[in-house]
Design a protein around this motif. Structure first.
Motif, PDB file in Angstrom:
ATOM      1  N   PHE A 212       0.894  -1.214  -0.087  1.00 51.27           N
ATOM      2  CA  PHE A 212       0.080  -0.097   0.049  1.00 51.27           C
ATOM      3  C   PHE A 212       0.895   1.267  -0.107  1.00 51.27           C
ATOM      4  N   THR A 213       2.009   1.111   0.549  1.00 46.28           N
ATOM      5  CA  THR A 213       3.017   2.303   0.306  1.00 46.28           C
ATOM      6  C   THR A 213       3.220   2.729  -1.150  1.00 46.28           C
TER       7      THR A 213
ATOM      8  N   THR B 115      -0.902   3.432  -2.948  1.00 46.90           N
ATOM      9  CA  THR B 115      -1.778   4.485  -2.451  1.00 46.90           C
ATOM     10  C   THR B 115      -1.717   5.342  -3.544  1.00 46.90           C
TER      11      THR B 115
ATOM     12  N   THR C 230       4.011   9.661   1.153  1.00 41.56           N
ATOM     13  CA  THR C 230       3.785   8.890   2.538  1.00 41.56           C
ATOM     14  C   THR C 230       5.050   8.034   2.828  1.00 41.56           C
TER      15      THR C 230
ATOM     16  N   GLN D 128      -4.015   5.440   2.745  1.00 38.59           N
ATOM     17  CA  GLN D 128      -2.902   4.416   2.963  1.00 38.59           C
ATOM     18  C   GLN D 128      -3.096   3.734   4.257  1.00 38.59           C
TER      19      GLN D 128
ATOM     20  N   THR E 160      -4.450  -0.107   4.681  1.00 37.30           N
ATOM     21  CA  THR E 160      -3.702  -1.017   5.671  1.00 37.30           C
ATOM     22  C   THR E 160      -4.579  -1.484   6.517  1.00 37.30           C
TER      23      THR E 160
END
Length: 200
Positions: free
Chosen positions: A36-37, A40, A49, A130, A134
């Motif tokens: 997801f890093t 996103t 992020t 994010q 998560t």
């Protein structure tokens, strides 16, 4: 199918009763965080992020430090409930700390001056997306989790203890672990008062 996403969103709940028995591996937790890093969305593809994942003793260290900081500022009659809350977080197996990288935000403000005042908010929106993704994935994998916001109280301690770059601004903390209890009931305000539709 959108129904799959809706179901996952409905299952995403706040679990406060946690333990250190993870139903998935630590490596799987990190895999989810990394996924997801990367995926996103962010405004102008700024990718601001940043994340720190703490397990075990490092996780415990975070919440011990938070407790010490809070004990120095809350009243004696508030400390018992505050301490219980902090110990509940410490009972979990880990914490994901989410940051916004400010140098990237500043660079976007310089490069696109017409939108300069918007980029901090857009960066926070990306961080929020994010966090939600998560959190939803953790619950889908059988974890319990709850999202906390102890900034700016713990910011300096986090930066010093884990050598966080100066440009990383702490945004939120996602505590996770095995489920030691169920999520509480959730009440909803009427959806028709919250959603407007035109042209249907």
């Amino acid at each position: 199918m959108a129904d799959t996403l809706i179901k996952l969103a409905e299952q995403r709940r706040t679990f406060y009763a946690l333990n250190k028995d993870l139903p998935i591996s630590k490596e799987r937790v990190v895999e989810i965080v990394k996924a997801f890093t990367l995926s996103t969305p962010s405004s102008f593809n700024s990718q601001t992020t940043r994340v720190l994942v703490l397990f075990g003793d490092e996780h415990d260290k975070l919440w011990d430090a938070a407790g010490e900081i809070l004990k120095s500022i809350v009243s004696a009659d508030q400390w018992e409930s505050t301490s219980a809350r902090i110990n509940g977080f410490k009972a979990g197996a880990g914490t994901v700390l989410f940051f916004v990288e400010q140098e990237g935000v500043n660079a976007m403000q310089t490069a696109f001056a017409a939108y300069a005042d918007k980029f901090p908010g857009w960066a926070d929106q990306s961080a929020g997306m994010q966090q939600l993704l998560t959190w939803t994935a953790f619950v889908a994998e059988g974890l319990g989790a709850n999202l906390q916001h102890y900034s700016p109280l713990i910011d300096q301690k986090v930066a010093d203890e884990w050598k966080i770059p100066a440009g990383w601004k702490l945004n939120a903390q996602l505590v996770f672990g095995g489920r030691a209890g169920e999520a509480g009931p959730k009440e909803f305000k009427p959806v028709d008062e919250r959603v407007k539709v035109a042209g249907l």
